[in-house]
Design a protein around this motif. Structure first.
Motif, mmCIF file in Angstrom:
data_model
loop_
_atom_site.group_PDB
_atom_site.id
_atom_site.type_symbol
_atom_site.label_atom_id
_atom_site.label_comp_id
_atom_site.label_asym_id
_atom_site.label_seq_id
_atom_site.Cartn_x
_atom_site.Cartn_y
_atom_site.Cartn_z
ATOM 1 N N VAL A 1 10.478 6.302 -44.101
ATOM 2 C CA VAL A 1 10.494 7.761 -44.060
ATOM 3 C C VAL A 1 10.709 8.274 -45.479
ATOM 4 O O VAL A 1 11.639 7.845 -46.168
ATOM 5 C CB VAL A 1 11.626 8.297 -43.151
ATOM 6 C CG1 VAL A 1 11.574 9.820 -43.092
ATOM 7 C CG2 VAL A 1 11.543 7.688 -41.768
ATOM 8 N N ILE A 2 9.848 9.183 -45.923
ATOM 9 C CA ILE A 2 10.038 9.835 -47.219
ATOM 10 C C ILE A 2 10.803 11.125 -47.001
ATOM 11 O O ILE A 2 10.441 11.961 -46.159
ATOM 12 C CB ILE A 2 8.690 10.125 -47.910
ATOM 13 C CG1 ILE A 2 8.052 8.821 -48.394
ATOM 14 C CG2 ILE A 2 8.871 11.093 -49.089
ATOM 15 C CD1 ILE A 2 6.673 8.990 -49.011
ATOM 16 N N ILE A 3 11.883 11.291 -47.763
ATOM 17 C CA ILE A 3 12.665 12.527 -47.766
ATOM 18 C C ILE A 3 12.412 13.224 -49.093
ATOM 19 O O ILE A 3 12.633 12.642 -50.160
ATOM 20 C CB ILE A 3 14.162 12.243 -47.586
ATOM 21 C CG1 ILE A 3 14.428 11.588 -46.230
ATOM 22 C CG2 ILE A 3 14.977 13.532 -47.725
ATOM 23 C CD1 ILE A 3 15.849 11.088 -46.067
ATOM 24 N N VAL B 1 3.711 17.515 -54.574
ATOM 25 C CA VAL B 1 2.698 18.560 -54.777
ATOM 26 C C VAL B 1 1.629 18.575 -53.687
ATOM 27 O O VAL B 1 0.945 19.583 -53.516
ATOM 28 C CB VAL B 1 2.029 18.449 -56.172
ATOM 29 C CG1 VAL B 1 3.028 18.741 -57.278
ATOM 30 C CG2 VAL B 1 1.361 17.092 -56.367
ATOM 31 N N SER B 2 1.444 17.467 -52.964
ATOM 32 C CA SER B 2 0.467 17.495 -51.881
ATOM 33 C C SER B 2 0.784 16.442 -50.831
ATOM 34 O O SER B 2 1.483 15.463 -51.103
ATOM 35 C CB SER B 2 -0.961 17.291 -52.409
ATOM 36 O OG SER B 2 -1.147 15.968 -52.870
ATOM 37 N N LEU B 3 0.254 16.671 -49.629
ATOM 38 C CA LEU B 3 0.476 15.797 -48.482
ATOM 39 C C LEU B 3 -0.868 15.520 -47.820
ATOM 40 O O LEU B 3 -1.637 16.453 -47.552
ATOM 41 C CB LEU B 3 1.404 16.475 -47.467
ATOM 42 C CG LEU B 3 2.823 16.819 -47.935
ATOM 43 C CD1 LEU B 3 3.415 17.920 -47.069
ATOM 44 C CD2 LEU B 3 3.701 15.582 -47.898
ATOM 45 N N ARG C 1 0.512 10.332 -46.909
ATOM 46 C CA ARG C 1 0.541 9.998 -48.328
ATOM 47 C C ARG C 1 1.030 11.219 -49.093
ATOM 48 O O ARG C 1 0.512 12.321 -48.931
ATOM 49 C CB ARG C 1 -0.836 9.586 -48.840
ATOM 50 C CG ARG C 1 -0.796 9.100 -50.295
ATOM 51 C CD ARG C 1 -2.147 8.688 -50.808
ATOM 52 N NE ARG C 1 -3.015 9.863 -50.974
ATOM 53 C CZ ARG C 1 -4.214 9.816 -51.537
ATOM 54 N NH1 ARG C 1 -4.713 8.649 -51.949
ATOM 55 N NH2 ARG C 1 -4.943 10.910 -51.647
ATOM 56 N N VAL C 2 2.034 10.999 -49.930
ATOM 57 C CA VAL C 2 2.616 12.061 -50.755
ATOM 58 C C VAL C 2 2.160 11.870 -52.191
ATOM 59 O O VAL C 2 2.249 10.760 -52.728
ATOM 60 C CB VAL C 2 4.154 12.031 -50.681
ATOM 61 C CG1 VAL C 2 4.755 13.100 -51.582
ATOM 62 C CG2 VAL C 2 4.632 12.221 -49.246
ATOM 63 N N GLY D 1 1.504 12.362 -60.877
ATOM 64 C CA GLY D 1 0.317 11.597 -60.524
ATOM 65 C C GLY D 1 0.576 10.397 -59.630
ATOM 66 O O GLY D 1 -0.362 9.796 -59.097
ATOM 67 N N LYS D 2 1.833 10.030 -59.453
ATOM 68 C CA LYS D 2 2.172 8.879 -58.599
ATOM 69 C C LYS D 2 2.053 9.277 -57.121
ATOM 70 O O LYS D 2 2.122 10.462 -56.768
ATOM 71 C CB LYS D 2 3.593 8.406 -58.893
ATOM 72 C CG LYS D 2 3.844 8.011 -60.347
ATOM 73 C CD LYS D 2 3.141 6.724 -60.692
ATOM 74 C CE LYS D 2 3.390 6.327 -62.148
ATOM 75 N NZ LYS D 2 4.801 6.034 -62.436
ATOM 76 N N THR D 3 1.889 8.279 -56.265
ATOM 77 C CA THR D 3 1.809 8.513 -54.826
ATOM 78 C C THR D 3 2.686 7.515 -54.082
ATOM 79 O O THR D 3 3.049 6.467 -54.608
ATOM 80 C CB THR D 3 0.358 8.374 -54.305
ATOM 81 O OG1 THR D 3 -0.074 7.024 -54.489
ATOM 82 C CG2 THR D 3 -0.574 9.331 -55.026
ATOM 83 N N ASP D 4 3.020 7.867 -52.856
ATOM 84 C CA ASP D 4 3.711 6.944 -51.960
ATOM 85 C C ASP D 4 3.362 7.345 -50.535
ATOM 86 O O ASP D 4 2.968 8.497 -50.275
ATOM 87 C CB ASP D 4 5.227 6.984 -52.181
ATOM 88 C CG ASP D 4 5.949 5.808 -51.523
ATOM 89 O OD1 ASP D 4 5.255 4.888 -51.029
ATOM 90 O OD2 ASP D 4 7.198 5.809 -51.502
#
Length: 406
Positions: A6-8, A133-135, A143-144, A149-152
């Motif tokens: 889970v990303i918080i 900045v985006s989902l 994906r976040v 510029g990084k993602t997870d």
């Protein structure tokens, strides 16, 4: 088998508490925070019975939080035409005696540090300098993308990124706040002698002004003065020393009942405008949900902001445990069911607290001697800050439906 990630979004007050709840119920949380490091913004929080009851579910946490015990709520008028004590209540002391939880004032920086350290000690990664900045949703994940510029990716995302929530903006677009007409100036002071023995939240009223103050440890008091002024920025940053000194010497420094001494000796003085935001009709889209100030920002007049966020955490995790007890990756349909039940339960309650806080702010700061006398008479006849609504929430006594294994 790997745990459900889970990303918080947000490592303020709410994010670390949610992470510990998720960790303790079988999930694998990771926190991303937009600032480069923990900030010293903000003054203090009043942890009330509902918030303390939630925090007490996390083993060893409350013992680490240094705060100031509150036993009374006292209202004073410094209006020359109506000077003196208006009312006094021992509701915090009664709440602690009857329910085990009262009211505890804490410095925000102290609480924040403890929450971050406790979450890290329990194995939650907290990564600073990552602004969401985006989902982008896939079948069973989100994906976040961050500003660097990084993602997870994770099974689902929870936006705990506060008043200026990037998660909320991604879900529902940019919403312009509306200035309420009220500005707060607050600070931290050594507790004056006349307040040392009271262990009280004091409220002090004048023509066009209201000050509230409470202890945050055994020798310091946090205070905030609310006035009607021209629009001020929604910023909690400390004023420069020249501006702080000018405020220490203002007319409020002459108030009796210990209030003037708080103003004249104030440190870390901040000034910020109070703003309203449009009420959201939903807090989730797909596999992303909001909670705390990201979902229901409120003015600070009843001190329930963080406490309502803790109620959010309890109920969200309770519903996850109820509908997904094995903490496996939930389908979008199951998450929608959980998030919808969460909204149905929490939106009416938090909306009521937002409206109540706004109304109390309008009651406290009025202009004209006759209007001030009406306000004072109203305060004499009622216990303005009642703890009844928070005594048995979000669960009664020891009957929690959430059990954390940490």
């Amino acid at each position: 088998m790997s745990k459900t990630k889970v990303i918080i979004a947000g490592a303020g007050i709410t994010g670390p508490v949610l992470a510990m709840f998720l960790k303790g119920t079988g999930y694998d949380p990771i926190i991303y925070e937009r600032t480069e490091r923990p900030t010293n913004h903000g003054l203090s929080l009043a942890l009330q019975p509902n918030g303390l009851r939630v925090l007490a579910l996390i083993p060893g946490l409350l013992e680490r939080i240094v705060g100031g015990k509150v036993e009374e709520i006292v209202h004073y008028s410094v209006l020359p035409e109506d000077l003196g004590e208006l009312s006094r209540s021992d509701s915090p002391a009664r709440a602690e005696a009857e329910e085990g939880f009262g009211v505890r004032g804490v410095r925000r920086t102290v609480l924040h540090h403890v929450l971050l350290e406790h979450a890290k000690d329990l194995g939650t990664p907290i990564i600073f300098g990552y602004q969401l900045v985006s989902l982008d949703e896939a079948a069973n994940s989100v994906r976040v993308t961050f500003a660097n510029g990084k993602t997870d990716s994770a099974s689902f995302v929870v936006g705990c990124d506060g008043l200026h929530s990037n998660t909320r903006e991604c879900l529902f677009g940019k919403q312009n706040p509306t200035f309420t007409g009220l500005v707060q100036t607050g600070g931290l002071s050594e507790t004056p002698e006349e307040l040392l023995t009271q262990r009280a939240v004091i409220n002090v009223y004048d023509n066009g002004a209201h000050l509230t103050a409470y202890p945050v440890n055994d020798h310091q008091t946090s205070w905030a003065l609310t006035t009607m002024e021209l629009e001020a920025r929604e910023s909690w940053r400390v004023m420069d020393e020249e501006a702080q000194q000018k405020f220490r010497e203002c007319s409020y420094s002459q108030w009796p009942f210990g209030a003037g001494k708080l103003v004249s000796s104030g440190t870390h003085i901040v000034r910020y405008g109070l703003y309203d935001r449009p009420e959201l009709q939903a807090w989730h889209k797909g596999r992303v949900v909001l909670l705390g100030d990201a979902a229901h920002p409120t003015s600070p007049h009843i001190g329930q902001g963080a406490n309502q966020a803790f109620e959010d955490i309890y109920h969200l995790v309770r519903l996850l445990c109820k509908h997904n007890p094995s903490a496996v990756t939930p389908s979008t349909e199951l998450l929608s069911k959980i998030f919808t039940q969460f909204e149905d339960l929490r939106i009416p309650r938090t909306s009521e607290f937002v409206k109540r806080a706004r109304k109390l702010g309008e009651l406290r700061v009025v202009h004209g001697v006759e209007e001030c006398k009406k306000r004072n008479n109203h305060l004499r006849q009622m216990e303005v800050v009642s703890l009844q609504d928070v005594l048995n929430n979000p669960f009664v006594a020891s009957y929690s439906e959430v059990s954390l294994v940490l």
